[in-house]
Scaffold this active site. Structure first.
Site, PDB file in Angstrom:
ATOM      1  N   ALA A 125     -33.435  46.523  34.142  1.00 17.18           N
ATOM      2  CA  ALA A 125     -35.003  47.491  33.598  1.00 17.18           C
ATOM      3  C   ALA A 125     -35.346  46.712  32.438  1.00 17.18           C
ATOM      4  CB  ALA A 125     -34.687  49.067  33.406  1.00 17.18           C
ATOM      5  N   ASP A 179     -32.860  53.093  35.299  1.00 13.55           N
ATOM      6  CA  ASP A 179     -33.979  52.393  35.587  1.00 13.55           C
ATOM      7  C   ASP A 179     -35.245  53.203  35.200  1.00 13.55           C
ATOM      8  OD1 ASP A 179     -32.185  50.783  37.311  1.00 13.55           O
ATOM      9  OD2 ASP A 179     -34.002  49.314  37.074  1.00 13.55           O
TER      10      ASP A 179
END
Ligand code: MRU
Length: 329
Positions: free
Chosen positions: A48, A220
């Protein structure tokens, strides 16, 4: 020498091709926003925070160096991967800088530098939770390769290791991309951090045998009430951790929180090609006629999480109230 996933120089973004690791250390030179978008989509760069940083440089390439329409560049980069909120967070920051007439290249560099500093703080906070001699289980890759450096969950492991805690790491291989076996193991090996790779389905048995003292994973996207989207298999680990009374920690920068979402169910989950499950390194491993389901992420509800570790502090037993407080909302 610390691992880098990407290196910026004016007009060029070099990325370490994570699809080839650990067999080959291949650097690709990206000079257009479309090449950057493809690298994110194909998972040449993943994780991420790294996706956010690379998208910011992609935006710089498109708008400053290629002089393309900012809206088109923004949309192209945005439509690469749907789950990691850092992508949208970084692109929105770039758009804002552009609107305010600031140098967008400097803004992208700031995003990268801030992520590195953030990870060091997460590492320091997180290491305080790790007992000496702990056997830590981690999932996917959350290290220097997934960020601007140091890492989130793996950053905590690094900080605990360099803090002399004498830790040991169980590395989930992480099917089907094998981010654990290929990337996390590679990072740990480079730095001499003791570890052993396990297949994902070994984790429960190790917990039952008392061989796991803590689980540390990344994120994420985290919602306001503390539900966490992370690599598929994270939820199963959290359920197992609860059953075996093992602390389950999530490490993430505040840029991984989505202030627009309250519930985990509302996080878009990336569905990738069935072929990525039916093939392994170009080898067919399933019958041609069988279909496969490939979900990239799952949702771990907040009540399974012992604590979320951010650069602004530790959120124990996360609730909406506590998350909002750390996000200054
Ligand atoms: O599909 P990936 O490899 O991009 O997924 C990565 C993860 O799920 C990580 O745990 C997450 O991005 C945090 S990385 C610091």
């Amino acid at each position: 020498m610390e691992v880098k996933a990407f290196i910026w120089s004016p007009g060029e973004l070099k990325v370490l091709n994570q699809l080839k690791l650990p067999l080959k250390e291949e650097w690709l030179s990206l000079k257009s926003y479309k090449e950057v978008a493809k690298a994110i989509k194909d998972m040449v760069v993943r994780g991420a925070p790294a996706i956010g940083c690379v998208a910011a440089y992609g935006f710089t390439l498109g708008v400053k160096y290629e002089e393309e329409d900012p809206k088109l560049v923004y949309e192209t980069l945005k439509n690469t991967r749907p789950t990691a909120v850092n992508l949208f967070w970084a692109l929105d920051r770039m758009m804002k800088a552009l609107r305010e007439g600031r140098d967008i290249e400097e803004e992208a560099k700031r995003i990268e530098l801030e992520d590195y500093e953030t990870n060091k703080k997460i590492g320091e906070y997180g290491a305080t939770l790790i007992p000496a001699g702990a056997k830590i289980l981690t999932h996917c890759n959350t290290g220097a390769l997934a960020t601007a450096g140091w890492g989130t969950a793996l950053g905590i492991i690094r900080s605990a290791h360099y803090g002399g805690k004498n830790i040991f790491v169980w590395v989930d291989e992480t099917r089907p991309y094998l981010q654990g076996a290929r990337l996390t193991a590679w990072e740990l090996l480079k730095e001499g951090i003791p570890h052993r790779i396990i297949t994902d389905n070994t984790a429960g048995f190790l917990m039952q045998k008392g061989k796991v003292d803590a689980i540390v994973v990344g994120a994420d996207r985290i919602t306001l009430r503390g539900d966490v989207a992370n690599k598929i298999g994270t939820y199963s680990l959290a359920v197992l951790a609860k059953y075996h009374d093992i602390p389950f920690y999530v490490a993430a920068p505040t840029s991984s929180f989505d202030p627009k979402l309250e519930r985990g169910e509302d996080i878009p989950i990336e569905e990738r090609s069935a072929e990525e499950v039916k093939n392994c390194f170009g080898c067919k491993i399933a019958p041609e006629g069988s279909d496969a389901l490939h979900l990239g992420f799952d949702i771990t509800p907040a009540d399974l999480i012992t604590a979320i570790i951010t650069e602004k502090g530790i959120i124990e037993n996360p609730t909406s109230e506590k998350v909002k407080k750390i996000l200054d909302l």
